[in-house]
Design a protein around this motif. Structure first.
Motif, PDB file in Angstrom:
ATOM      1  N   PHE B 176       0.818  -1.209   0.000  1.00 19.04           N
ATOM      2  CA  PHE B 176       0.000   0.000   0.000  1.00 19.04           C
ATOM      3  C   PHE B 176       0.864   1.277   0.000  1.00 19.04           C
ATOM      4  O   PHE B 176       0.641   2.169  -0.818  1.00 19.04           O
ATOM      5  CB  PHE B 176      -0.944   0.002   1.210  1.00 19.04           C
ATOM      6  CG  PHE B 176      -1.990  -1.073   1.121  1.00 19.04           C
ATOM      7  CD1 PHE B 176      -2.945  -1.047   0.125  1.00 19.04           C
ATOM      8  CD2 PHE B 176      -2.017  -2.127   2.016  1.00 19.04           C
ATOM      9  CE1 PHE B 176      -3.916  -2.033   0.025  1.00 19.04           C
ATOM     10  CE2 PHE B 176      -2.976  -3.131   1.922  1.00 19.04           C
ATOM     11  CZ  PHE B 176      -3.923  -3.076   0.923  1.00 19.04           C
ATOM     12  N   SER B 294     -10.523   7.804   7.666  1.00 16.55           N
ATOM     13  CA  SER B 294     -10.212   7.613   6.238  1.00 16.55           C
ATOM     14  C   SER B 294     -11.229   8.305   5.334  1.00 16.55           C
ATOM     15  O   SER B 294     -10.977   8.519   4.150  1.00 16.55           O
ATOM     16  CB  SER B 294     -10.138   6.129   5.898  1.00 16.55           C
ATOM     17  OG  SER B 294     -11.415   5.576   5.976  1.00 16.55           O
ATOM     18  N   ILE B 300      -6.457  10.681   2.505  1.00 19.87           N
ATOM     19  CA  ILE B 300      -6.119   9.863   3.684  1.00 19.87           C
ATOM     20  C   ILE B 300      -6.268   8.387   3.340  1.00 19.87           C
ATOM     21  O   ILE B 300      -7.328   7.934   2.910  1.00 19.87           O
ATOM     22  CB  ILE B 300      -7.027  10.220   4.882  1.00 19.87           C
ATOM     23  CG1 ILE B 300      -6.841  11.693   5.249  1.00 19.87           C
ATOM     24  CG2 ILE B 300      -6.721   9.338   6.084  1.00 19.87           C
ATOM     25  CD1 ILE B 300      -7.820  12.206   6.288  1.00 19.87           C
ATOM     26  N   PHE B 301      -5.211   7.659   3.549  1.00 22.13           N
ATOM     27  CA  PHE B 301      -5.229   6.217   3.293  1.00 22.13           C
ATOM     28  C   PHE B 301      -4.926   5.510   4.619  1.00 22.13           C
ATOM     29  O   PHE B 301      -3.791   5.506   5.069  1.00 22.13           O
ATOM     30  CB  PHE B 301      -4.193   5.839   2.232  1.00 22.13           C
ATOM     31  CG  PHE B 301      -4.465   6.513   0.903  1.00 22.13           C
ATOM     32  CD1 PHE B 301      -5.341   5.953  -0.004  1.00 22.13           C
ATOM     33  CD2 PHE B 301      -3.868   7.727   0.595  1.00 22.13           C
ATOM     34  CE1 PHE B 301      -5.617   6.586  -1.207  1.00 22.13           C
ATOM     35  CE2 PHE B 301      -4.129   8.362  -0.608  1.00 22.13           C
ATOM     36  CZ  PHE B 301      -5.009   7.793  -1.508  1.00 22.13           C
ATOM     37  N   LEU B 302      -5.980   4.980   5.219  1.00 22.55           N
ATOM     38  CA  LEU B 302      -5.853   4.368   6.554  1.00 22.55           C
ATOM     39  C   LEU B 302      -5.985   2.847   6.443  1.00 22.55           C
ATOM     40  O   LEU B 302      -6.931   2.344   5.834  1.00 22.55           O
ATOM     41  CB  LEU B 302      -6.951   4.938   7.470  1.00 22.55           C
ATOM     42  CG  LEU B 302      -7.206   4.212   8.791  1.00 22.55           C
ATOM     43  CD1 LEU B 302      -5.998   4.300   9.723  1.00 22.55           C
ATOM     44  CD2 LEU B 302      -8.435   4.796   9.498  1.00 22.55           C
ATOM     45  N   TYR B 303      -5.058   2.155   7.050  1.00 20.38           N
ATOM     46  CA  TYR B 303      -5.090   0.680   7.025  1.00 20.38           C
ATOM     47  C   TYR B 303      -4.899   0.145   8.436  1.00 20.38           C
ATOM     48  O   TYR B 303      -4.056   0.646   9.174  1.00 20.38           O
ATOM     49  CB  TYR B 303      -3.972   0.117   6.129  1.00 20.38           C
ATOM     50  CG  TYR B 303      -4.075   0.648   4.722  1.00 20.38           C
ATOM     51  CD1 TYR B 303      -4.906   0.043   3.789  1.00 20.38           C
ATOM     52  CD2 TYR B 303      -3.381   1.785   4.344  1.00 20.38           C
ATOM     53  CE1 TYR B 303      -5.040   0.549   2.519  1.00 20.38           C
ATOM     54  CE2 TYR B 303      -3.510   2.313   3.074  1.00 20.38           C
ATOM     55  CZ  TYR B 303      -4.347   1.690   2.165  1.00 20.38           C
ATOM     56  OH  TYR B 303      -4.478   2.215   0.905  1.00 20.38           O
ATOM     57  N   ASP B 307      -6.928  -5.096   7.204  1.00 23.15           N
ATOM     58  CA  ASP B 307      -6.899  -4.654   5.810  1.00 23.15           C
ATOM     59  C   ASP B 307      -5.753  -5.299   5.028  1.00 23.15           C
ATOM     60  O   ASP B 307      -5.707  -5.226   3.801  1.00 23.15           O
ATOM     61  CB  ASP B 307      -6.756  -3.124   5.738  1.00 23.15           C
ATOM     62  CG  ASP B 307      -7.949  -2.433   6.355  1.00 23.15           C
ATOM     63  OD1 ASP B 307      -9.046  -3.007   6.290  1.00 23.15           O
ATOM     64  OD2 ASP B 307      -7.786  -1.341   6.924  1.00 23.15           O
TER      65      ASP B 307
END
Lengths: 280, 426
Positions: B176, B294, B300-303, B307
């Motif tokens: 990612f 997110s 915003i890329f939230l993991y 995930d």
């Protein structure tokens, strides 16, 4: 084989085959199929080069000036050459599924546009060459921006939805795609602007000739609209501070689609009274 | 003798549930041990609680003393205040060889989300050490965990499981992070927490070329220690907001019980920073970042841990042969271990039976020698040896049957019969 026997169908078939092989990678990853796809693309490009050279020899004009059909085919040729260049740089990148359909669209469109040489080249060979080059490279840049923006939107969608990358769809990072998109628009729009200016200049030069170019026609208005749309995008890119990459990509896609649809529509409707032999 | 495990992990339950059943700190685990010892005094315990799993191992000398699955579910329900119905079906139970095999798989990282990850070994070691410090474990769990660590070492040495991307950070950044950013050497990385996960993540990010690192932790000393190891900058916890606004990559690894980053707080930060891309990796369980973060904007890329499941599954498929080899080692070691503990269970009975019979023979010989004083030393020795041989030959069939029984499972019935027949008392 006689070089004259190379037809549009030859490279259209090659590119179609290459695209099918590229799509099979989504079902099953295979090195053989990947190489076969590249080989077919290269063969198609070779055939297309021969076709353009042969056409150029027949019309005694460079492909950019020969006819609308050659002009569209040069755009397709540039797209495919760019794709092969990218493949040589990084084989893992999935560009074929984006560039090959675009090239096929351009090649297919070329069947329906005028293949008669442009009569106004005689007014000024050099200015015609400069004008055509600016437009072709400008439009090529915009088409590439379309491809890059579509890639950006797909990558963004995957990352936002937290999906794993498909092995057959390896794309560049959002950061790089966004940067490429920005540079493509920022360089294409000045090229289109120069294309417009040189076009206006040629129209001025033609005033005293036997075939003067009137600016009151559909083609000029359509090209002017394209230029205005792209200039708006260009201006917005330069001044927007809080524009997200996704927004830039969407606006680029819309502007590029507008360009593509407008250009092809005026060519299909034979409404291009500036560049075609038959005047409206 | 019995070994039992009840567990939920990334395969059986999602993070929403795992974080509610987790023991986020050592204090929680110690409290759990106290509670377990009150409820099930005849058992030994070890709790493993990580971002991917919550597992409770128990062992008992007498299988009759083992708590049932329902008993242990009730304990979790009472301890975490989570209704049983919400997790009963996701909370699995394994016993005997299956429980042992499960622990060996966990320790070898076969059961981990990221195949081959090494952090699980230290997590198991820490769990085992804590249970030893609090006297929650005992001889059975001691043997089990010692062996699990040895099996883990063997699997890592003899297979290729530990090659490639073997940390959660490497998977997250590899799949990612690298799809968001082209390069990391011009990015600012903010690490929240200063534990082992933070350290492992920093090791990977450093390899990716990260130059600017900020470590923010509630214990400033620990933040300083970690920051100095990676040439980063330590910041006090009260500078969190300021640190968040300069970060391009945020990795959160705290053991906080509640989210430390709320949607409202982050929205305010984004107003200042604009919608530039930010990669947030929440490795906490319970989660450190509210999931709504997110959705604030496109950048915003939230993991979180779950995930990464799909990516890890893809890697797992690529290494099927290494997994097969590891499984065969685990199978062999499980069998060996079970045989040893069953055999160990028969040891005291065999010893007592032998001692009992030899004692009888000694007593009878003494009577015989008193009645036959004319026997010289050599003759006495011959008689003694003959009697010993007779005793051994008589003992051989039942003991051999007992050993055979112990090869396939706990010889509980046989032991009971022997005890009754020969009146052996423990």
């Amino acid at each position: 084989m006689q070089l004259q026997n190379v037809t549009i169908l030859c490279f259209f078939a090659s590119y179609t085959g290459a695209l099918i092989l590229e799509l099979t990678q989504f079902l099953r990853q295979s090195r053989v199929l990947l190489w076969s796809s590249i080989a077919l693309t290269a063969a198609g490009l070779f055939a297309q080069t021969i076709y353009l050279v042969e056409r150029s020899r027949q019309t005694e004009l460079p492909p950019l000036l020969a006819s609308t059909q050659d002009w569209v085919l040069v755009s397709a040729w540039l797209a495919v050459a760019f794709y092969l260049g990218i493949k040589a740089w990084d084989r893992s990148l999935s560009m074929g599924v984006f560039v090959l359909p675009l090239a096929l669209l351009l090649v297919a469109s070329s069947r329906y546009v005028s293949d008669q040489p442009n009569p106004r080249v005689a007014i000024s060979y050099q200015w015609s060459m400069v004008h055509a080059s600016f437009w072709v490279f400008g439009i090529f840049g915009v088409l590439l921006a379309l491809v890059i923006s579509v890639m950006y939107l797909l990558q963004h969608n995957r990352l936002k939805h937290k999906k794993a990358e498909l092995p057959a769809l390896h794309l560049l990072s959002l950061e790089r795609l966004n940067r490429l998109n920005w540079w493509l628009i920022v360089t294409s729009v000045p090229l289109l602007t120069l294309g417009m200016i040189t076009g206006l200049w040629m129209s001025y030069l033609s005033a005293g000739s036997e075939q003067p170019v009137s600016l009151i026609n559909v083609a000029f208005v359509a090209n002017a609209l394209i230029w205005i749309a792209m200039t708006f995008l260009f201006g917005w890119l330069l001044v927007a501070k809080n524009a997200t990459g996704r927004l830039v990509a969407w606006r680029t896609v819309l502007a590029c689609l507008f360009l593509l649809v407008t250009l092809l529509t005026i060519k299909f409707l034979s409404a291009d009274s500036i560049h075609a032999r038959d005047l409206v | 003798m019995n070994v039992q495990v009840v567990y939920c992990n990334h395969q059986t339950a999602d993070l929403n549930l795992r974080e509610r059943l987790a023991f986020p700190s050592a204090d929680h685990v110690v409290r759990a041990y106290d509670e377990l010892q009150v409820r099930f005094p005849k058992s030994e315990y070890v709790v493993i609680s990580t971002c991917n799993r919550v597992e409770l191992y128990t062992a008992q000398e007498d299988p009759a003393d083992k708590p049932s699955h329902a008993d242990l579910v009730q304990f979790f329900s009472d301890f975490h205040q989570v209704p049983k119905t919400e997790f009963f079906n996701d909370f699995l139970e394994r016993q005997g060889p299956e429980a042992v095999r499960h622990l060996f798989k966990v320790a070898s990282s076969i059961d981990s989300m990221v195949l081959g990850e090494t952090q699980i070994v230290s997590q198991i070691k820490s769990a085992y050490e804590l249970s030893t410090e609090t006297s929650a474990n005992g001889p059975l769990t001691h043997a089990l965990f010692q062996r699990a660590l040895a099996v883990s070492g063997r699997v890592r040495t003899e297979t290729k499981l530990s090659e490639g991307r073997v940390s959660i950070a490497s998977v997250a950044v590899g799949d990612f992070g690298k799809s968001i950013f082209d390069r990391f050497d011009d990015k600012t990385v903010l690490i929240l927490g200063a534990g082992e996960m933070a350290s492992e993540t920093l090791t990977y990010l450093k390899d990716e070329g990260v130059k600017r690192i900020i470590v923010c932790n509630r214990s400033f000393e620990r933040a300083q220690k970690l920051a100095s190891e990676y040439s980063g900058e330590a910041r006090e916890w009260n500078r969190l907001q300021e640190s968040l606004s300069v970060a391009d990559v945020i990795v959160s690894t705290t053991g906080a019980e509640r989210p430390i980053l709320s949607v409202d707080e982050f929205r305010l930060i984004r107003k200042k920073t604009g919608p530039r891309p930010i990669f947030i990796l929440d490795l906490g369980a319970p989660r450190d970042v509210e999931s709504g973060v997110s959705k604030i904007d496109d950048g915003i890329f939230l993991y979180n841990i779950d995930d990464l499941e799909a990516t890890c599954e893809k890697n797992r498929k690529k290494r099927a042969s290494a997994i097969a080899k590891a499984n065969s080692i685990i199978e062999e070691e499980t069998e060996k271990f079970m045989h040893e503990i069953y055999h160990k269970a028969t040891g005291p009975i065999i010893k007592q039976l032998r001692e009992h019979w030899h004692e009888i023979s000694r007593q009878e010989l003494e009577i015989l020698f008193r009645k036959l004083p004319e026997l010289d030393e050599r003759q006495r020795e011959s008689v003694e040896k003959t009697i010993q041989r007779v005793v051994n030959k008589l003992l051989h069939p039942p003991l051999e049957t007992l050993r055979d029984e112990a090869r396939t499972g706990p010889p509980t019935g046989m032991l009971k019969t022997l005890k009754q027949l020969f009146q052996i008392k423990e």
